[in-house]
Design an enzyme around this catalytic site. Structure first.
Site, PDB file in Angstrom:
ATOM      1  CB  CYS A  76      -5.805 -15.345  15.197  1.00  0.00           C
ATOM      2  SG  CYS A  76      -5.861 -14.466  13.766  1.00  0.00           S
ATOM      3  NE  ARG A  97      -2.949  -0.245   3.406  1.00  0.00           N
ATOM      4  CZ  ARG A  97      -3.836  -1.147   3.284  1.00  0.00           C
ATOM      5  NH1 ARG A  97      -4.954  -0.842   2.576  1.00  0.00           N
ATOM      6  NH2 ARG A  97      -3.659  -2.434   4.027  1.00  0.00           N
ATOM      7  CE1 TYR A  98       0.223   4.320   4.154  1.00  0.00           C
ATOM      8  CE2 TYR A  98       0.330   2.159   4.811  1.00  0.00           C
ATOM      9  CZ  TYR A  98      -0.314   3.337   4.921  1.00  0.00           C
ATOM     10  OH  TYR A  98      -1.185   3.391   5.638  1.00  0.00           O
ATOM     11  CB  CYS A 132     -10.546  -9.717  18.051  1.00  0.00           C
ATOM     12  SG  CYS A 132      -8.615 -10.264  18.552  1.00  0.00           S
ATOM     13  NE  ARG A 168       5.519   2.218   5.026  1.00  0.00           N
ATOM     14  CZ  ARG A 168       4.807   3.296   5.400  1.00  0.00           C
ATOM     15  NH1 ARG A 168       4.062   3.267   6.368  1.00  0.00           N
ATOM     16  NH2 ARG A 168       5.192   4.430   4.727  1.00  0.00           N
ATOM     17  NE  ARG A 182      -5.241  -7.865   7.240  1.00  0.00           N
ATOM     18  CZ  ARG A 182      -4.483  -7.243   7.582  1.00  0.00           C
ATOM     19  NH1 ARG A 182      -3.916  -7.826   8.628  1.00  0.00           N
ATOM     20  NH2 ARG A 182      -3.549  -6.176   7.115  1.00  0.00           N
ATOM     21  CB  CYS A 228     -11.242  -9.583  13.452  1.00  0.00           C
ATOM     22  SG  CYS A 228      -9.756  -9.649  12.328  1.00  0.00           S
ATOM     23  CG  ASP A 252      -6.409   1.559   8.056  1.00  0.00           C
ATOM     24  OD1 ASP A 252      -5.917   1.766   6.831  1.00  0.00           O
ATOM     25  OD2 ASP A 252      -5.542   0.664   8.606  1.00  0.00           O
ATOM     26  CG  ASP A 262     -10.496  -0.845  10.795  1.00  0.00           C
ATOM     27  OD1 ASP A 262      -9.895   0.158  10.301  1.00  0.00           O
ATOM     28  OD2 ASP A 262      -9.540  -1.643  11.220  1.00  0.00           O
ATOM     29  CE  LYS A 279      -2.712   1.090  10.276  1.00  0.00           C
ATOM     30  NZ  LYS A 279      -2.198   0.489   9.013  1.00  0.00           N
TER      31      LYS A 279
END
Ligand code: SF4
Length: 357
Positions: free
Chosen positions: A104, A91-92, A108, A95, A113, A111, A311, A274, A318
C-alpha cells in the site's frame, strides 16, 4: 511516474518529527509486527504538537497495537474461507475480489488485512497466480463484478493495471470493475492521466472507491487527483472506517461526507471497525456508531449519507447495522400500521389514520 518518498520505519517517523523520540523503542516493537508507511502528502497534515491528531492516529504506530483482545483475528472478515485460489475471494455469488497487490502507499493502523499486507512479502500477485485468477473469473459466468483490491491496486503501474483491465475486457459476463484505493489521498501525484486511461481501458463500467476517514485528507492535491478520475469518466464512491478519536463525532463525520460529495464522490459505506488484532483502541461501539448515524439523518444531505456496515466475522459478509426509523405501531394488526421517526425524533403513524385527515 512520480513516486513519493514514504516514511517506512519508526526511526524515520521520529527523525521527521512525527513521533516522540522517547517512544522510539516501543514504536519499533510495533513496527516489527505491523508494517509502517506514511507518505509526505498525509504526513504533512499531522500536527506533531497535537497528541490526539486524527491523521497521526491513523498512521503513527501505537504501543496499544501489541494488545490483542479476545475476538480479534488475523483474518477478521474471513477472506480465507472464501478464497478458492490465490488472489481471489468469492464470498457473494455475483462478484469476486481480485487481490492484485500486497503493498500500500500507506499502512493504516486499523487495517483489516494488516497480517497480509506490507513490505517483506511479494509486491503483487505473480504472473502465474494472476493468470490463474483471471481463468477463474472466465470460468465462472455468474461473476458480474470484479473488485480490484489488495493491498492497494493503484500502487501498481499504469502499464500493469492496463494489462489486467484488458484481460477483463475479454470476459463478456463481467460487466463492472470496481477499484478500492487510498492512493488519491495518500499519494495524489500517482493518479496520472495515463493511470486514469488504464483504468478505463476495459470498456466495462468502472468505479473507483476511495478510502478516506477525515476531512483533512481531502487536500487540494487529493481533490485534484479525484477530479482527474471523475473527469476521465470514472464515477467515484467512498468508504470510511469509523475510528475512535478520528471521525467519531458528528462535526468531523459531517465535514468528511460533505467534502466527499463536493469532490463528486458518493459516500457508500461507513464501516464499523473490524476485529483486526491490536485495534481495540481505535474501535467505537456499535451503539456509538448508530447514534452518530442518527445525527447525520437530517443534518447532512441525502447525497452525503453512507450505509453503516458490519463485516460479520467468519466470512459471513457485510450487513447494514444503521439505526431503524420504523417499527410496528403498538396495537395495530401485524404489518398494517407503523410508527416512523422523523429527523427531529418525532413519531408518525404510517399510513396516517384516515379519521385524522
Ligand atoms: S490502504 Fe487499505 S489495505 Fe492498505 S493498510 Fe490501509 S486499510 Fe489496509
Amino acid at each position: 511516474m512520480p513516486r513519493a518518498v514514504t516514511h517506512r520505519s519508526a526511526a524515520e517517523l521520529v527523525t521527521a518529527g512525527l513521533a516522540p523520540p522517547e517512544m522510539l523503542d516501543e514504536l519499533e516493537r510495533v513496527a516489527a509486527r505491523y508494517a509502517v508507511g506514511l507518505t509526505p502528502d498525509l504526513g504533512d497534515l499531522i500536527d506533531p504538537a497535537d497528541r490526539h491528531d486524527p491523521i497521526a492516529r491513523q498512521f503513527i504506530p501505537d504501543p496499544a497495537e501489541l494488545d490483542r483482545q479476545a475476538g480479534e483475528s488475523a483474518d477478521p472478515i474471513g477472506d480465507d474461507a472464501h478464497s478458492p485460489i490465490e488472489g481471489i475471494v468469492h464470498r457473494y455469488p455475483d462478484r469476486v475480489l481480485l487481490k492484485l497487490a500486497y503493498v500500500c502507499a500507506v499502512y493504516c493502523r486499523f487495517c483489516f488485512r494488516r497480517e497480509m499486507v506490507g513490505p517483506g512479502r511479494r509486491r503483487a500477485l505473480s504472473g502465474a497466480a494472476l493468470a490463474a485468477a483471471l481463468a477463474y473469473i472466465r470460468d465462472h459466468p455468474e461473476i458480474w463484478e470484479v473488485i480490484l483490491t489488495g493491498g492497494d491496486p493503484l500502487i501498481l503501474s499504469a502499464r500493469r493495471l492496463r494489462s489486467v483491465m484488458e484481460a477483463l475486457a475479454l470476459v463478456d459476463h463481467v460487466k463492472v470493475v470496481r477499484i478500492h484505493t487510498r492512493v488519491p489521498v495518500a499519494a495524489p501525484a500517482l493518479i496520472t492521466p495515463a493511470l486514469a486511461r488504464a483504468l478505463k481501458s476495459s470498456g466495462k463500467a468502472t468505479y473507483v472507491v476511495l478510502h478516506a476517514n477525515h476531512p483533512r485528507e481531502l487536500t487540494p492535491a487529493a481533490r485534484a487527483a479525484c477530479a482527474r478520475l471523475v473527469d476521465a469518466g470514472i464515477p467515484m464512491l467512498s468508504q470510511s472506517v469509523l475510528l475512535r478519536g478520528v471521525n467519531d463525532d458528528p462535526a468531523t463525520l459531517s465535514a468528511l461526507l460533505r467534502a466527499l460529495v463536493e469532490c463528486r464522490i458518493k459516500p457508500y459505506y461507513l464501516h464499523h471497525g473490524d476485529l483486526a488484532p491490536g485495534t481495540a483502541h481505535l474501535r467505537t461501539t456499535i451503539a456509538q456508531g448508530q447514534a452518530l448515524m442518527r445525527t447525520l439523518q437530517g443534518r447532512v444531505s441525502g447525497l452525503c449519507q453512507p450505509a453503516y456496515m458490519l463485516d460479520i466475522p467468519g466470512g459471513h459478509g457485510k450487513s447494514p447495522i444503521g439505526p431503524s426509523y420504523i417499527r410496528p405501531a403498538p396495537g395495530a394488526p401485524k404489518g398494517q400500521h407503523f410508527e416512523v421517526e422523523d429527523f427531529k425524533g418525532a413519531l408518525h403513524v404510517y399510513p396516517p389514520d384516515s379519521a385524522s385527515d
